[in-house]
Motif scaffolding. Sequence first.
Motif, PDB file in Angstrom:
ATOM      1  N   LYS A   1       0.832  -1.248   0.000  1.00 23.06           N
ATOM      2  CA  LYS A   1      -0.003   0.134  -0.092  1.00 23.06           C
ATOM      3  C   LYS A   1       0.775   1.163   0.015  1.00 23.06           C
ATOM      4  N   GLU A   2       1.928   1.348   0.720  1.00 26.55           N
ATOM      5  CA  GLU A   2       2.701   2.257   1.063  1.00 26.55           C
ATOM      6  C   GLU A   2       3.425   2.712  -0.674  1.00 26.55           C
ATOM      7  N   MET A   3       3.965   1.507  -1.134  1.00 28.29           N
ATOM      8  CA  MET A   3       4.407   1.815  -2.463  1.00 28.29           C
ATOM      9  C   MET A   3       3.692   2.451  -3.792  1.00 28.29           C
ATOM     10  N   HIS A   4       2.330   1.951  -3.491  1.00 31.68           N
ATOM     11  CA  HIS A   4       1.433   2.478  -4.393  1.00 31.68           C
ATOM     12  C   HIS A   4       1.251   3.843  -4.101  1.00 31.68           C
ATOM     13  N   ILE A   5       0.919   4.363  -2.888  1.00 29.93           N
ATOM     14  CA  ILE A   5       0.808   5.736  -2.619  1.00 29.93           C
ATOM     15  C   ILE A   5       2.139   6.570  -2.957  1.00 29.93           C
ATOM     16  N   LYS A   6       3.210   6.040  -2.899  1.00 31.87           N
ATOM     17  CA  LYS A   6       4.529   6.828  -3.209  1.00 31.87           C
ATOM     18  C   LYS A   6       4.588   6.674  -4.755  1.00 31.87           C
ATOM     19  N   HIS A   7       3.864   5.971  -5.319  1.00 37.14           N
ATOM     20  CA  HIS A   7       4.032   5.827  -6.883  1.00 37.14           C
ATOM     21  C   HIS A   7       3.024   7.004  -7.622  1.00 37.14           C
ATOM     22  N   GLN A   8       2.089   7.317  -6.675  1.00 35.89           N
ATOM     23  CA  GLN A   8       1.086   7.885  -7.273  1.00 35.89           C
ATOM     24  C   GLN A   8       1.564   9.465  -7.790  1.00 35.89           C
ATOM     25  N   PRO A   9       2.592  10.201  -7.163  1.00 36.03           N
ATOM     26  CA  PRO A   9       2.721  11.410  -7.607  1.00 36.03           C
ATOM     27  C   PRO A   9       3.295  11.216  -9.155  1.00 36.03           C
ATOM     28  N   GLU A  10       4.227  10.136  -9.289  1.00 37.09           N
ATOM     29  CA  GLU A  10       4.754   9.771 -10.561  1.00 37.09           C
ATOM     30  C   GLU A  10       3.742   9.592 -11.793  1.00 37.09           C
ATOM     31  N   MET A  11       2.601   9.123 -11.405  1.00 35.72           N
ATOM     32  CA  MET A  11       1.465   8.920 -12.195  1.00 35.72           C
ATOM     33  C   MET A  11       0.936  10.244 -12.783  1.00 35.72           C
ATOM     34  N   MET A  12       0.670  11.016 -11.418  1.00 32.87           N
ATOM     35  CA  MET A  12       0.245  12.308 -11.546  1.00 32.87           C
ATOM     36  C   MET A  12       1.032  13.322 -12.459  1.00 32.87           C
ATOM     37  N   MET A  13       2.292  12.930 -12.517  1.00 27.59           N
ATOM     38  CA  MET A  13       3.247  13.808 -13.307  1.00 27.59           C
ATOM     39  C   MET A  13       3.078  13.555 -14.595  1.00 27.59           C
ATOM     40  N   MET A  14       2.608  12.302 -15.013  1.00 24.18           N
ATOM     41  CA  MET A  14       2.696  11.760 -16.193  1.00 24.18           C
ATOM     42  C   MET A  14       1.217  12.305 -16.588  1.00 24.18           C
ATOM     43  N   VAL A  15       0.542  12.542 -16.201  1.00 26.29           N
ATOM     44  CA  VAL A  15      -1.027  13.206 -16.395  1.00 26.29           C
ATOM     45  C   VAL A  15      -0.611  14.644 -16.820  1.00 26.29           C
ATOM     46  N   GLU A  16       0.119  15.261 -16.002  1.00 26.62           N
ATOM     47  CA  GLU A  16       0.482  16.712 -16.140  1.00 26.62           C
ATOM     48  C   GLU A  16       1.255  16.935 -17.280  1.00 26.62           C
ATOM     49  N   ASN A  17       2.126  16.066 -17.945  1.00 28.18           N
ATOM     50  CA  ASN A  17       2.926  16.183 -18.896  1.00 28.18           C
ATOM     51  C   ASN A  17       2.269  15.386 -20.175  1.00 28.18           C
ATOM     52  N   GLU A  18       0.833  15.007 -19.854  1.00 29.66           N
ATOM     53  CA  GLU A  18       0.146  14.707 -21.167  1.00 29.66           C
ATOM     54  C   GLU A  18       0.814  13.408 -21.785  1.00 29.66           C
ATOM     55  N   ILE A  19       1.425  12.564 -21.079  1.00 29.90           N
ATOM     56  CA  ILE A  19       1.896  11.215 -21.436  1.00 29.90           C
ATOM     57  C   ILE A  19       0.666  10.387 -21.286  1.00 29.90           C
TER      58      ILE A  19
END
Length: 165
Positions: A77-95
């Motif tokens: 669960k901790e790793m998922h939470i940590k991974h989420q900002p990276e996914m958000m950054m992918m959204v912000e960069n329109e990837i």
Amino acid sequence: MRFLIILIILLPAFAFAGPMKMIGEKGKPSEVTRTINIKMYDNYYEPAEINVKKDETIKFIVLNVGELVHEFNIATKEMHIKHQPEMMMMVENEILLSDKVDKEKMKQMAKKNPSMGHSHSNSVLLSPGEKGELVWKFSNKAKIEAACNVPGHYEVGMIAKISEI
Ligand SMILES: [Cu+2]
């Protein structure tokens, strides 16, 4: 002195390997003893519960039958939470768009920031209709779950429980 320098260089690598080892490791295709088919819907998995044995190597064949992009990621669960900002950054960069992954942009951005390449041995990220594979060797040392970290999906419960049997 030289030993100390080597130790200092290696320490961060060990620190990184620590949590990954807890969840198991990338499996060898030659050691696969079981195949599990996973279907990803908007926003849930089928099956929603996976039973694994210690040291078992499982090949997951993951199919995205939904209309949105989804991820199948094996972690704590901790790793998922940590991974989420990276996914958000992918959204912000329109990837990462809601209904597709811009692979070309992903490649370009990954040159500057490797985390934007979303290259993780414990995860597959799939566009609608896409199929992917993941071979994983379970260690059963930590409480883990398969989940989707596309922004908003984890929050609505796109999680498959992984149980030790
Ligand atoms: Cu999802």
